[in-house]
Design a protein around this motif. Sequence first.
Motif, PDB file in Angstrom:
ATOM      1  N   GLY A 108     -38.746 -53.295 111.494  1.00 29.03           N
ATOM      2  CA  GLY A 108     -38.287 -55.193 111.140  1.00 29.03           C
ATOM      3  C   GLY A 108     -38.901 -55.949 111.263  1.00 29.03           C
ATOM      4  N   ALA A 109     -39.060 -57.787 111.777  1.00 32.25           N
ATOM      5  CA  ALA A 109     -39.954 -58.935 111.780  1.00 32.25           C
ATOM      6  C   ALA A 109     -40.208 -59.056 113.537  1.00 32.25           C
ATOM      7  CB  ALA A 109     -40.255 -59.933 111.312  1.00 32.25           C
ATOM      8  N   LYS A 110     -38.885 -58.522 113.834  1.00 34.56           N
ATOM      9  CA  LYS A 110     -38.694 -58.476 115.497  1.00 34.56           C
ATOM     10  C   LYS A 110     -40.160 -58.068 115.897  1.00 34.56           C
ATOM     11  CE  LYS A 110     -34.014 -59.861 116.420  1.00 34.56           C
ATOM     12  NZ  LYS A 110     -32.837 -59.426 116.422  1.00 34.56           N
ATOM     13  N   GLN A 111     -39.741 -56.576 115.917  1.00 37.36           N
ATOM     14  CA  GLN A 111     -40.844 -55.947 116.263  1.00 37.36           C
ATOM     15  C   GLN A 111     -42.722 -55.989 116.221  1.00 37.36           C
ATOM     16  OE1 GLN A 111     -40.684 -51.762 114.970  1.00 37.36           O
ATOM     17  NE2 GLN A 111     -41.380 -51.303 117.621  1.00 37.36           N
ATOM     18  N   TYR A 133     -37.803 -73.381 117.750  1.00 39.71           N
ATOM     19  CA  TYR A 133     -38.035 -72.133 117.243  1.00 39.71           C
ATOM     20  C   TYR A 133     -36.571 -71.315 116.676  1.00 39.71           C
ATOM     21  CZ  TYR A 133     -36.477 -72.375 122.548  1.00 39.71           C
ATOM     22  OH  TYR A 133     -35.742 -72.318 123.360  1.00 39.71           O
ATOM     23  N   TRP A 134     -37.182 -70.210 116.343  1.00 38.71           N
ATOM     24  CA  TRP A 134     -36.071 -69.130 116.561  1.00 38.71           C
ATOM     25  C   TRP A 134     -35.810 -68.163 117.491  1.00 38.71           C
ATOM     26  CZ3 TRP A 134     -37.069 -63.736 115.275  1.00 38.71           C
ATOM     27  CH2 TRP A 134     -36.135 -62.705 115.377  1.00 38.71           C
ATOM     28  N   VAL A 135     -34.519 -67.815 118.237  1.00 37.56           N
ATOM     29  CA  VAL A 135     -34.238 -67.733 119.419  1.00 37.56           C
ATOM     30  C   VAL A 135     -34.713 -67.078 120.280  1.00 37.56           C
ATOM     31  CG1 VAL A 135     -31.563 -68.206 119.380  1.00 37.56           C
ATOM     32  CG2 VAL A 135     -32.552 -65.464 118.101  1.00 37.56           C
ATOM     33  N   CYS A 183     -39.060 -72.618 108.498  1.00 33.02           N
ATOM     34  CA  CYS A 183     -38.356 -72.550 109.687  1.00 33.02           C
ATOM     35  C   CYS A 183     -37.002 -72.312 110.007  1.00 33.02           C
ATOM     36  CB  CYS A 183     -38.633 -73.900 110.808  1.00 33.02           C
ATOM     37  SG  CYS A 183     -37.832 -74.038 112.488  1.00 33.02           S
ATOM     38  N   ASN A 184     -36.956 -71.389 110.938  1.00 33.52           N
ATOM     39  CA  ASN A 184     -35.176 -70.931 111.077  1.00 33.52           C
ATOM     40  C   ASN A 184     -35.441 -71.498 112.747  1.00 33.52           C
ATOM     41  OD1 ASN A 184     -33.253 -69.863 112.037  1.00 33.52           O
ATOM     42  ND2 ASN A 184     -33.636 -67.733 112.383  1.00 33.52           N
ATOM     43  N   PRO A 185     -34.328 -72.643 113.078  1.00 33.55           N
ATOM     44  CA  PRO A 185     -33.301 -72.987 112.502  1.00 33.55           C
ATOM     45  C   PRO A 185     -33.457 -73.972 111.604  1.00 33.55           C
ATOM     46  CG  PRO A 185     -33.737 -74.199 114.877  1.00 33.55           C
ATOM     47  CD  PRO A 185     -35.446 -73.249 114.505  1.00 33.55           C
ATOM     48  N   CYS A 212     -47.754 -66.467 113.324  1.00 34.27           N
ATOM     49  CA  CYS A 212     -47.475 -67.201 112.050  1.00 34.27           C
ATOM     50  C   CYS A 212     -46.371 -66.557 111.205  1.00 34.27           C
ATOM     51  CB  CYS A 212     -48.648 -67.910 110.820  1.00 34.27           C
ATOM     52  SG  CYS A 212     -47.713 -69.486 110.292  1.00 34.27           S
ATOM     53  N   ASP A 213     -45.431 -66.090 112.044  1.00 43.87           N
ATOM     54  CA  ASP A 213     -44.348 -66.488 111.025  1.00 43.87           C
ATOM     55  C   ASP A 213     -43.654 -66.690 110.012  1.00 43.87           C
ATOM     56  OD1 ASP A 213     -41.665 -65.083 110.665  1.00 43.87           O
ATOM     57  OD2 ASP A 213     -40.761 -65.490 113.295  1.00 43.87           O
ATOM     58  N   GLU A 214     -43.606 -66.027 108.782  1.00 50.12           N
ATOM     59  CA  GLU A 214     -43.765 -66.255 107.714  1.00 50.12           C
ATOM     60  C   GLU A 214     -42.557 -65.974 106.541  1.00 50.12           C
ATOM     61  OE1 GLU A 214     -47.426 -66.953 105.644  1.00 50.12           O
ATOM     62  OE2 GLU A 214     -48.047 -67.445 107.438  1.00 50.12           O
ATOM     63  N   ILE A 215     -41.585 -64.872 107.530  1.00 47.53           N
ATOM     64  CA  ILE A 215     -40.213 -64.065 106.696  1.00 47.53           C
ATOM     65  C   ILE A 215     -39.749 -65.162 106.393  1.00 47.53           C
ATOM     66  CG2 ILE A 215     -38.752 -64.589 109.074  1.00 47.53           C
ATOM     67  CD1 ILE A 215     -38.616 -61.354 108.836  1.00 47.53           C
ATOM     68  N   TYR A 216     -39.602 -66.168 105.879  1.00 49.46           N
ATOM     69  CA  TYR A 216     -38.863 -67.032 104.910  1.00 49.46           C
ATOM     70  C   TYR A 216     -39.807 -67.511 104.016  1.00 49.46           C
ATOM     71  CZ  TYR A 216     -35.016 -66.831 108.207  1.00 49.46           C
ATOM     72  OH  TYR A 216     -34.172 -66.354 109.024  1.00 49.46           O
ATOM     73  N   GLU A 217     -40.978 -67.207 103.426  1.00 49.64           N
ATOM     74  CA  GLU A 217     -41.875 -67.413 102.700  1.00 49.64           C
ATOM     75  C   GLU A 217     -41.085 -67.329 101.294  1.00 49.64           C
ATOM     76  OE1 GLU A 217     -44.401 -63.818 101.364  1.00 49.64           O
ATOM     77  OE2 GLU A 217     -45.442 -65.330 100.501  1.00 49.64           O
ATOM     78  N   VAL A 244     -39.179 -57.548 104.748  1.00 50.81           N
ATOM     79  CA  VAL A 244     -38.445 -57.501 103.558  1.00 50.81           C
ATOM     80  C   VAL A 244     -37.024 -58.325 103.932  1.00 50.81           C
ATOM     81  CG1 VAL A 244     -40.361 -56.101 102.171  1.00 50.81           C
ATOM     82  CG2 VAL A 244     -38.311 -54.716 104.268  1.00 50.81           C
ATOM     83  N   SER A 245     -36.591 -58.248 105.259  1.00 48.71           N
ATOM     84  CA  SER A 245     -35.077 -58.321 105.692  1.00 48.71           C
ATOM     85  C   SER A 245     -34.698 -59.542 104.644  1.00 48.71           C
ATOM     86  CB  SER A 245     -34.912 -59.318 106.916  1.00 48.71           C
ATOM     87  OG  SER A 245     -34.804 -57.892 107.577  1.00 48.71           O
ATOM     88  N   LYS A 246     -35.302 -61.439 104.461  1.00 48.29           N
ATOM     89  CA  LYS A 246     -35.092 -62.217 104.144  1.00 48.29           C
ATOM     90  C   LYS A 246     -34.937 -61.952 102.068  1.00 48.29           C
ATOM     91  CE  LYS A 246     -34.070 -63.410 108.590  1.00 48.29           C
ATOM     92  NZ  LYS A 246     -33.104 -63.129 108.796  1.00 48.29           N
ATOM     93  N   ALA A 247     -36.570 -62.117 101.827  1.00 46.93           N
ATOM     94  CA  ALA A 247     -36.426 -62.143 100.397  1.00 46.93           C
ATOM     95  C   ALA A 247     -35.942 -61.124  99.600  1.00 46.93           C
ATOM     96  CB  ALA A 247     -38.240 -62.269 100.309  1.00 46.93           C
ATOM     97  N   TRP A 253     -32.603 -52.387 106.466  1.00 45.35           N
ATOM     98  CA  TRP A 253     -33.058 -51.282 106.192  1.00 45.35           C
ATOM     99  C   TRP A 253     -34.715 -51.592 107.509  1.00 45.35           C
ATOM    100  CZ3 TRP A 253     -33.786 -48.993 101.354  1.00 45.35           C
ATOM    101  CH2 TRP A 253     -33.404 -49.307 100.166  1.00 45.35           C
ATOM    102  N   ARG A 254     -34.338 -52.567 107.879  1.00 41.50           N
ATOM    103  CA  ARG A 254     -35.580 -52.133 109.002  1.00 41.50           C
ATOM    104  C   ARG A 254     -37.151 -52.384 108.490  1.00 41.50           C
ATOM    105  NH1 ARG A 254     -34.721 -55.839 110.789  1.00 41.50           N
ATOM    106  NH2 ARG A 254     -35.269 -56.175 112.718  1.00 41.50           N
ATOM    107  N   LEU A 255     -37.532 -53.171 108.156  1.00 48.55           N
ATOM    108  CA  LEU A 255     -38.550 -52.852 107.724  1.00 48.55           C
ATOM    109  C   LEU A 255     -39.451 -55.000 107.790  1.00 48.55           C
ATOM    110  CD1 LEU A 255     -41.448 -50.836 105.919  1.00 48.55           C
ATOM    111  CD2 LEU A 255     -41.782 -52.982 105.800  1.00 48.55           C
TER     112      LEU A 255
HETATM  113  N1  PMP Z   1     -39.000 -63.997 112.543  1.00 47.66           N
HETATM  114  C1  PMP Z   1     -37.457 -65.223 111.781  1.00 47.66           C
HETATM  115  C2  PMP Z   1     -37.846 -67.007 111.791  1.00 47.66           C
HETATM  116  C3  PMP Z   1     -36.101 -64.699 112.041  1.00 47.66           C
HETATM  117  O1  PMP Z   1     -35.425 -65.829 110.889  1.00 47.66           O
HETATM  118  C4  PMP Z   1     -36.170 -63.339 112.209  1.00 47.66           C
HETATM  119  C5  PMP Z   1     -34.884 -62.766 111.324  1.00 47.66           C
HETATM  120  N2  PMP Z   1     -34.019 -62.021 110.966  1.00 47.66           N
HETATM  121  C6  PMP Z   1     -36.938 -62.578 112.116  1.00 47.66           C
HETATM  122  C7  PMP Z   1     -38.125 -62.876 112.458  1.00 47.66           C
HETATM  123  C8  PMP Z   1     -36.445 -61.013 112.671  1.00 47.66           C
HETATM  124  O2  PMP Z   1     -36.630 -60.470 111.045  1.00 47.66           O
HETATM  125  P1  PMP Z   1     -35.700 -58.277 110.636  1.00 47.66           P
HETATM  126  O3  PMP Z   1     -34.739 -58.683 110.211  1.00 47.66           O
HETATM  127  O4  PMP Z   1     -37.087 -58.401 109.496  1.00 47.66           O
HETATM  128  O5  PMP Z   1     -36.787 -57.723 112.196  1.00 47.66           O
END
Ligand code: PMP
Length: 406
Positions: A108-111, A133-135, A183-185, A212-217, A244-247, A253-255
Amino acid sequence: MLPKNDSQNMIQLSDRLLGMEESATLAMSKKSRELKQSGKDIISLSLGEPDFFTPDFIKAAAKKAIDENYTKYTPVSGYDDLREAIADKFNRDNRLPYKKENIVVSTGAKQSIINVVMSVMNAGDECIIPAPYWVSYVEMVKVAEGVPVIVSASIDQDFKITPAQLEAAITPKSKLMIFSTPCNPTGSVYTKEELAALAKIIAKYPQLLVICDEIYEHIRFEGNHESLAQFPEVFEQVVTVNGVSKAWAMTGWRLGYIGAPKYIAEACEKIQGQFTSATCSITQRATISAVSSKPEVLNEMVTAFKNRRDLVLDLLNEIPGLKTNLPKGAFYVFPDISSFFGKSHGEHVINNSGEMAMYLLSEALVAVVGGDAFGDNNCIRFSYATSEDILTEALSRIKLALAKLN
Ligand code: PMP
Ligand code: GLU
């Protein structure tokens, strides 16, 4: 609830754990799940998770991987061909010249983010975090004994910081900056010009690394996605996070992955090698087919999100007292609810975003997340990753509940 040290505990919990906030997004979704299970008709707009299913071609790739016995430990940073596919994706979609050696795949992007934070922060180092910012950013920095330096951007500036604000926050102790675009949120998206202006400042401080967190690209409603790392003067100072979580609707799946300077990638591999090793082998095989696909595959989903955003904004605009920006990406709206502060209904008195979230949960049976968890106590976050019917019902309940406050 946060665990507390008390005399009944045999083992003293760590200061690190006790100083950490629980993830507000996960806490609220847990609470709404429990209320639902107890029979309450809760609508949850609390969790940032697409309601779509993972596309069939990705599921097929995973099934094939199992049949082909991709079931062993993989290299810590991910299979070579996956890292190559991710480097190709960065080159194709983002014009970022990463190579395989710059890529680390994580759970996950978290890790991905915590790996970088742990790799660079020493105790007392400062991390600039634009708010909202994201939590999890702040808590990750605190765990690494870093000092979060919050730079607030108001709704009147579309929740985006200016170069002058960034420069004013930089000190000799600044080591890191973390932000997301889209940006989240807030759903705000930095334009190419805005990123170029931030890059000019960042380049003046070569000791500063920027995540630079681009997970919502891919979830954006106009123009191209712009990456901070595209500006050559900061390419070596930026870690680009994606996943890959969002798009691809693959939250379970956690990547996640990074594109990073080689020495940072190597540092993340070292940390990950001690903590978790690589992420799931089957997920990795499936991700090759996701990242190798042209983003046009996602058009239908993005259109659905845009229609929902428009619907939610129309409905929010009908509610007196709310103020919104125009989110250009992600799947959140972050309205300012401060005009209700000081008002009450029954036993509920609203003086901050957390009290508003609790009021809406009990009075409207709609779960949202208070903005204090995102660094802005005037706002609340709605996730609109759900159907138009559900959104319409949720907003009508919220309208009724807010009308009762006086
Ligand atoms: N960054 C942002 C901005 C998010 O909203 C999230 C939420 N899932 C993550 C990272 C972490 O994503 P992942 O599920 O890939 O761990
Ligand atoms: N990122 C999502 C959110 O903000 C998922 C929850 C989480 O990982 O915190 O709601």
